[in-house]
Design an enzyme around this catalytic site. Structure first.
Site, short mmCIF file in Angstrom:
data_model
loop_
_atom_site.label_atom_id
_atom_site.label_comp_id
_atom_site.label_asym_id
_atom_site.label_seq_id
_atom_site.Cartn_x
_atom_site.Cartn_y
_atom_site.Cartn_z
N THR A 146 11.35 3.18 0.35
CA THR A 146 11.08 4.55 0.08
C THR A 146 12.13 5.42 0.97
O THR A 146 12.56 5.09 2.20
CB THR A 146 9.59 4.92 0.40
N ASP A 147 12.22 6.61 0.62
CA ASP A 147 13.12 7.73 1.32
C ASP A 147 12.35 8.04 2.50
O ASP A 147 12.98 8.69 3.40
CB ASP A 147 13.68 8.85 0.80
N GLU A 148 10.95 7.79 2.58
CA GLU A 148 10.22 8.40 3.73
C GLU A 148 10.41 7.71 5.05
O GLU A 148 10.16 7.99 6.26
CB GLU A 148 8.60 8.31 3.41
N TYR B 114 2.00 4.89 6.68
CA TYR B 114 2.78 4.30 5.37
C TYR B 114 4.15 4.37 5.71
O TYR B 114 4.71 3.15 5.57
CB TYR B 114 2.44 5.31 4.29
N ASP C 175 -3.42 21.21 5.28
CA ASP C 175 -2.50 20.59 5.31
C ASP C 175 -2.75 19.23 5.66
O ASP C 175 -3.49 18.91 6.40
CB ASP C 175 -1.42 21.09 6.20
N LYS D 232 6.67 0.86 6.04
CA LYS D 232 7.50 0.60 5.04
C LYS D 232 8.99 0.17 5.91
O LYS D 232 9.56 -0.57 5.58
CB LYS D 232 7.90 1.49 4.13
N TYR E 215 -1.56 21.30 -0.48
CA TYR E 215 -1.72 21.12 0.73
C TYR E 215 -0.75 22.26 1.51
O TYR E 215 0.28 22.65 1.05
CB TYR E 215 -1.08 20.04 1.35
N GLU F 245 0.84 -1.40 0.00
CA GLU F 245 0.08 -0.08 0.10
C GLU F 245 1.13 1.24 0.19
O GLU F 245 1.73 1.23 0.88
CB GLU F 245 -0.81 0.07 1.17
P1 NAD Z 1 1.21 1.14 -6.28
O1 NAD Z 1 0.17 1.54 -5.02
O2 NAD Z 1 0.98 2.11 -7.45
O3 NAD Z 1 1.13 -0.29 -6.69
C1 NAD Z 1 1.15 -1.27 -5.77
C2 NAD Z 1 0.96 -2.61 -6.42
O4 NAD Z 1 0.81 -3.74 -5.29
C3 NAD Z 1 -0.53 -2.49 -6.87
O5 NAD Z 1 -0.46 -3.24 -8.07
C4 NAD Z 1 -1.22 -3.36 -5.78
O6 NAD Z 1 -2.26 -4.16 -6.52
C5 NAD Z 1 -0.11 -4.22 -5.32
N1 NAD Z 1 -0.60 -4.99 -4.19
C6 NAD Z 1 -0.89 -4.23 -3.04
N2 NAD Z 1 -1.15 -5.33 -1.87
C7 NAD Z 1 -0.79 -6.30 -2.38
C8 NAD Z 1 -0.43 -7.58 -1.87
N3 NAD Z 1 -0.98 -7.95 -0.57
N4 NAD Z 1 -0.25 -8.69 -2.40
C9 NAD Z 1 0.10 -8.73 -3.96
N5 NAD Z 1 0.21 -7.30 -4.55
C10 NAD Z 1 -0.46 -6.14 -3.62
O7 NAD Z 1 2.81 1.59 -5.71
P2 NAD Z 1 3.90 2.11 -6.35
O8 NAD Z 1 3.87 3.68 -6.48
O9 NAD Z 1 4.27 1.35 -7.76
O10 NAD Z 1 5.08 1.58 -5.40
C11 NAD Z 1 5.47 0.30 -5.71
C12 NAD Z 1 6.81 0.19 -4.48
O11 NAD Z 1 7.58 1.25 -4.43
C13 NAD Z 1 6.06 0.23 -3.00
O12 NAD Z 1 6.52 -0.78 -2.29
C14 NAD Z 1 6.50 1.74 -2.55
O13 NAD Z 1 6.51 1.85 -1.08
C15 NAD Z 1 7.54 1.84 -3.22
N6 NAD Z 1 7.98 3.42 -3.55
C16 NAD Z 1 7.29 4.09 -4.21
C17 NAD Z 1 7.59 5.43 -4.48
C18 NAD Z 1 6.80 6.42 -5.36
O14 NAD Z 1 6.89 7.39 -5.69
N7 NAD Z 1 5.73 5.80 -5.99
C19 NAD Z 1 8.72 5.79 -4.28
C20 NAD Z 1 9.87 4.88 -3.42
C21 NAD Z 1 9.37 3.76 -3.05
P1 TYD Z 2 2.30 12.41 -2.72
O1 TYD Z 2 2.07 12.31 -4.34
O2 TYD Z 2 0.86 11.91 -2.08
O3 TYD Z 2 3.56 11.76 -2.29
P2 TYD Z 2 4.48 11.56 -0.60
O4 TYD Z 2 3.27 11.92 -0.01
O5 TYD Z 2 4.56 10.19 -0.88
O6 TYD Z 2 5.33 12.42 -0.85
O7 TYD Z 2 2.49 14.01 -2.57
C1 TYD Z 2 3.72 14.69 -2.82
C2 TYD Z 2 3.54 15.88 -2.15
O8 TYD Z 2 2.68 16.62 -2.59
C3 TYD Z 2 3.43 15.69 -0.56
O9 TYD Z 2 3.91 16.96 -0.10
C4 TYD Z 2 2.03 16.12 -0.62
C5 TYD Z 2 1.55 17.11 -1.56
N1 TYD Z 2 0.42 17.20 -2.38
C6 TYD Z 2 -0.24 18.06 -2.40
O10 TYD Z 2 -0.14 19.19 -2.06
N2 TYD Z 2 -1.81 17.97 -2.76
C7 TYD Z 2 -2.25 16.77 -3.37
O11 TYD Z 2 -3.31 16.80 -3.61
C8 TYD Z 2 -1.57 15.56 -3.19
C9 TYD Z 2 -2.13 14.34 -3.49
C10 TYD Z 2 -0.19 15.80 -2.58
#
Ligand code: NAD
Ligand code: TYD
Length: 354
Positions: free
Chosen positions: A132-134, A158, A289, A162, A215, A82
């Protein structure tokens, strides 16, 4: 072959599409198809025998045991999670179930499988965990960027979930010797990004004439990386990373949110101007926010550059232009996401079959 979890999501789908531009090595894609899983993103792989889709949960040990025994992958790349901070604030439970408990079950399944391999296959096996860096928490304006040794200080459900999974992965190496690799990456953007995240939400709302919700004061800083660059970093770590090590991945590209939103608006003004001739930035609306909102993330990605020779190919300027172009050229994908039609994939695929 490799087993990739969560590969119907944003980064996983980009990873698999990218993989097949470089390699014929088969991929088993295990995905639960939550709201974030979208098989339309992988439509171009339809009929490709090298892509085996399995609908399932990383927490389902019987399924994992069967898949691992049957296909004997040389590596597992774990994207399944998630991933949306705002959803974790409204309902953290799914985050604990998948990111913590699910990763634990996946690790247990992989550990059992790995233990059954011969010496050579054991040494060659890899479990790559995508994080993630978070997990490192938040930075002040003058603080140095996160390195691999920055202590974890997650602030949202979240990032806490992670961080827990990262700790489990680390422990499976330390205790059992499982050859794990972890990547901690900054914010990704690019094609197939679900429009609940900042950049795709702004593009989609702008084109629909809706408000662009920023936000707080919009001065929160994130580091942004084009998704294809994240995919190349993961491939590189899988290929040459040292088991037990973690690698920070980033774009050397810190920007405040409001600047991101203004850039998206300016590109849309150029590529798809509003019919009334006004600027898309007129739709920007400051809203309440996010609770506990992290002020700044910044990544020091020098280790992966120094040790593995990886660096991003795109600048933010080239990557964001490609991204806006992709959304303009792929309106049917956006419409299927917005109407919920993409979720009918299981019905279309399997009909009334069990
Ligand atoms: P996303 O939410 O777009 O995709 C997640 C996928 O995992 C979906 O296809 C979902 O159906 C599947 N999934 C969820 N729960 C599952 C389960 N229990 N079993 C099998 N599949 C399941 O996420 P994303 O943005 O593609 O991120 C992918 C990974 O990279 C995550 O672990 C996230 O923490 C990490 N990540 C994301 C970002 C970003 O900016 N999006 C940055 C750094 C790291
Ligand atoms: P997001 O894409 O949700 O990634 P993350 O929270 O994992 O960094 O949000 C990126 C930044 O943008 C975060 O500081 C929250 C902000 N944000 C808004 O200002 N408005 C929005 O509608 C959303 C979704 C995010």
């Amino acid at each position: 072959m490799i087993l990739v979890t969560g590969a119907a999501g944003f980064i996983g789908a980009n990873f698999v599409l990218d993989w097949f531009t470089q390699s014929d090595e088969p991929v088993i894609n295990l995905d639960k198809l939550t709201y974030a899983g979208n098989m339309q993103s992988l439509a171009s792989l339809k009929g490709k025998p090298n892509h085996i889709f399995v609908h399932g949960d990383i927490g389902d040990r019987a399924l994992l045991q069967r898949l691992l025994a049957e296909h004997k992958p040389r590596a597992v790349v774990n994207f399944a999670a998630e991933s949306h901070v705002d959803r974790s604030i409204h309902g953290p439970e799914d985050f604990i179930q998948t990111n913590v408990v699910g990763t634990f079950h996946l690790l247990e399944s992989v550990r059992t499988h790995w233990g059954s391999l011969d010496t050579e296959a054991k040494a060659a096996f890899r479990f790559l965990h995508v994080s993630t860096d978070e997990v490192y928490g938040t930075l002040g304006p003058a603080d140095a960027p996160f390195t691999e040794t920055t202590p974890f200080a997650p602030n949202s459900p979240y990032s806490a979930s992670k961080a827990s999974s990262d700790h489990l992965v680390r422990a499976y190496h330390h205790t059992y010797g499982l050859p794990v690799l972890t990547t901690n990456c900054s914010n990704n953007y690019g094609p197939y990004h679900f429009p609940e995240k900042l950049i795709p939400l702004m593009i989609v709302n702008a084109l629909a004439g809706k408000p662009l919700p920023v936000y707080g004061d919009g001065m929160q800083v994130r580091d942004w990386l084009f998704v294809k660059d994240h995919c190349s970093a993961i491939r590189r770590v899988l290929e040459a990373g040292v088991p037990g090590e973690t690698y920070n991945v980033g774009g050397w590209n810190e920007k405040p949110n409001i600047e991101i939103v203004n850039t998206v608006c300016a590109l849309l003004n150029e590529m798809s101007p509003r019919r009334d001739g006004k600027a898309y930035a007129d739709q920007i609306t400051y809203v309440t926010d996010r609770p506990g909102h992290d002020r700044r993330y910044a990544i020091d990605a020098s280790k992966i550059h120094r040790e593995l020779g990886w660096r991003p190919a795109e600048t933010f300027e080239t990557g964001i232009r490609k991204t806006v172009r992709w959304y303009l050229d792929n309106q049917p994908w956006v419409q299927q996401v917005q109407s919920g039609e993409y979720r009918q994939w299981m019905d279309q695929q399997y009909g009334n079959k069990a």
